[in-house]
Design an enzyme around this catalytic site. Structure first.
Site, short mmCIF file in Angstrom:
data_model
loop_
_atom_site.label_atom_id
_atom_site.label_comp_id
_atom_site.label_asym_id
_atom_site.label_seq_id
_atom_site.Cartn_x
_atom_site.Cartn_y
_atom_site.Cartn_z
N GLU A 121 0.83 -1.19 0.00
CA GLU A 121 0.00 0.00 0.00
C GLU A 121 0.87 1.25 0.00
O GLU A 121 2.10 1.17 0.11
CB GLU A 121 -0.94 0.00 1.22
N HIS A 231 -8.63 10.24 3.57
CA HIS A 231 -8.34 9.16 2.63
C HIS A 231 -8.54 9.70 1.22
O HIS A 231 -9.58 10.29 0.92
CB HIS A 231 -9.25 7.96 2.86
N ARG A 279 -0.59 9.04 1.89
CA ARG A 279 -1.96 9.53 1.72
C ARG A 279 -2.06 11.05 1.69
O ARG A 279 -2.87 11.61 0.96
CB ARG A 279 -2.83 8.97 2.84
N HIS A 338 -10.82 10.46 7.29
CA HIS A 338 -10.60 9.02 7.44
C HIS A 338 -10.04 8.63 8.79
O HIS A 338 -10.52 7.68 9.41
CB HIS A 338 -9.67 8.55 6.32
N ARG A 373 -0.46 9.05 9.22
CA ARG A 373 -0.39 7.60 9.44
C ARG A 373 -0.02 6.84 8.17
O ARG A 373 -0.57 7.09 7.11
CB ARG A 373 -1.74 7.09 9.95
#
Length: 546
Positions: A121, A231, A279, A338, A373
């Site tokens: 990811e 997100h 992100r 998110h 994060r």
């Protein structure tokens, strides 16, 4: 203040507030060590953020990976605010935590070789994300933990953590049976995030910042609340509000790309990892492209992914429900709230500055996430720190417990829709001084207007009010109070951070500032007003990362 009638009482060694991965892991661990545990959950068994987690769990792979590599990726994503020692500790605990979950019955996807399948990811340098049900990892984790059969009161919300000279004494809660108390020397806040501060979120309806408000009122500190991760790829539908389905980063990990309304790549030339950039980078890029083109979404092109429906069944179902076939059509996406990267300040065993008060999961700030994060580190943190809280709670067994009087108290609150509109307009992906100032003034004016609102505790119900309806009303009032307090704290932190770092972007201060490479800590003064504390400064990264 006036006393409140107590409708029920209970006693426990550990009260867990919240029923997601961190709370249930802690409860199970403490129970196995002989502690009497009671879980308070506002909703039902699956009304948690854990249930909706798609991507997976980031845990060091047995080949071509290392703790150092995982730590390095986390530090890079966290934009200078990651606590390296805490991160190493949590990452090192990942494999044992996943093994314990597997022993409980959790089933993860396997590859053709019979070994656990792993994907990659955004922000990760290798394929280390384990997953279940393709894109239903959270649901499998929730199922396995729910099966442990721990004692829980559903439909119960915590109103206040009661403390005394030696720390926590118990919890005041409200349920269909009215107001009650749980006498306990230890309380774990595992309440999830603050997504309902915004009009669009991937969070469930119960993500109303309850734990932040409970911790602040109990005397604990919070930090890094300005870092709200949006997100980048949430399914866009015209006019859609509330919780929206996210399109997991794992889709891009399998080869999907972001394109705008004209078919041009969104991420080309913006970051070395392209569509798999962290992100915050991707969310800013999408927001900038939408502003440039005057559109309200971009597209994710996953048409080249073989077997899309088999690999991502949950995402496929969400898309089909919106009239989109992701195997043949572009998926419309836009950023949405998110994950809160900050929270209640704790150590890596969930301890706060208040003896007997613990926090774990999204509500906590261990230092793992920093300013942004890293994908799939959330379930990792919930498992590892949750288990440690279950062990740490034994240190409170001999502490005094017992709640004497419950008093009514006012929780300043504003209309939730109005609050969400203000926060979405002024404190979302991109912020500036004027917008933050306007948002703060707007909320303060609304709070003053509503100071005469009914007392949250102790209001006598109308004769026609059913217990279930009354409980829902009181819980809603508690949630609005928690959202209002948390919004005020977030705006204060965002205004104080006059730089852009991680997922906090200031258009008037577009660059990071070395002098501000520290966490902003906030607590409440004796009058209940948020105050800035001394900064939390991370260690020199150059000295701690190989």
């Amino acid at each position: 203040m006036t006393s409140v009638s107590i409708g029920w009482e209970a006693e426990a060694d550990l009260v867990v507030i919240g029923g997601g991965v961190a709370g249930l892991t802690a409860a199970r661990t403490a129970s196995l060590r002989g502690l009497r545990v009671l879980i308070l959950s506002k909703g039902g068994p699956t009304d948690t953020a854990t249930q909706y987690a798609q991507g997976g769990i980031a845990v060091v792979a047995p080949q071509e990976d290392s703790v150092d590599s995982h730590v390095r990726d986390t530090v890079e994503a966290g934009a200078g605010l990651v606590d390296v020692e805490a991160t190493r500790s949590i990452v090192e605990g990942g494999q044992d935590a996943v093994a314990a979950l597997t022993d409980l019955g959790a089933v993860f996807d396997l590859g053709r070789d019979g070994q656990i399948s792993r994907t990659r990811e955004g922000g990760h340098s290798t394929r280390r994300i384990i997953h279940a049900g393709g894109d239903a990892t959270g649901a499998e984790v929730q199922r396995a933990l729910n099966a442990a059969g721990l004692p829980v009161i559903f439909g119960a919300a915590a109103c206040e953590v009661v403390t005394g000279p030696t720390g926590v004494r118990g919890v005041v809660a409200v349920s269909e049976r009215g107001f009650g108390v749980v006498h306990a020397p230890a309380v774990l806040l595992a309440t999830g995030g603050l997504g309902q501060l915004y009009a669009l979120s991937t969070n469930p309806p119960g993500a109303t910042a309850d734990g932040i408000a409970l911790a602040l009122r109990a005397g604990a500190s919070v930090a890094d609340l300005e870092f709200v991760q949006f997100h980048p790829t949430v399914l866009f539908t015209p006019g859609g509000l509330g919780r929206r389905p996210l399109i997991s980063e794992a889709v891009r990990g399998e080869g999907a790309t972001l394109v705008d309304s004209e078919g041009d790549s969104v991420m080309d030339g913006l970051h070395p990892r392209g569509d798999l950039a962290p992100r915050d980078v991707v969310s800013r890029a999408i927001s900038a492209r939408m502003r440039t083109l005057g559109t309200d979404h971009v597209f994710l092109d996953g048409r080249a992914i073989a077997g899309f429906a088999q690999r991502f069944p949950t995402i496929t179902a969400s898309c089909l429900a919106a009239g989109i076939d992701p195997s043949t059509q572009l998926i419309p996406v836009a950023p949405a709230a998110h994950y809160q990267c900050g929270g209640v300040v704790t150590d890596t065993h969930g301890r706060t500055g208040v003896p007997g008060l613990y926090a774990a999961g999204e509500v906590a700030r261990t230092g793992l996430h920093g300013a942004n994060r890293l994908a799939s580190n959330s379930l990792l943190e919930g498992l590892v720190v949750g288990e440690r809280v279950g062990f740490a709670a034994t240190e409170r067994l001999e502490a005094k417990r017992g709640v004497a009087d419950i008093h009514s108290y006012r929780m300043p609150r504003v209309d939730r829709l109005a609050l969400q509109q203000v926060m979405t307009a002024q404190a979302a992906v991109v912020r500036d001084h004027d917008g933050l100032a306007d948002a703060t003034k707007s909320l303060e004016r609304a709070v003053l207007r509503n100071m005469s609102s009914r007392v949250t505790n102790g209001d006598k119900p109308a004769a026609s009010s059913a217990p279930k309806d009354l409980a829902a009303q009181r819980i809603s009032e508690l949630e609005d109070g928690a959202l209002t307090l948390t919004a005020r704290v977030l705006l204060l932190a965002a205004a104080a951070r006059t730089e852009s770092r991680g997922c906090h972007t200031r258009s008037d201060y577009p660059e990071p500032v070395e002098a501000l490479r520290h966490s902003i800590s906030i607590s409440l003064d004796s009058d209940g007003h948020p105050n800035l504390e001394a900064p939390i400064i991370p260690a020199d990264l150059a000295l701690t990362i190989p």
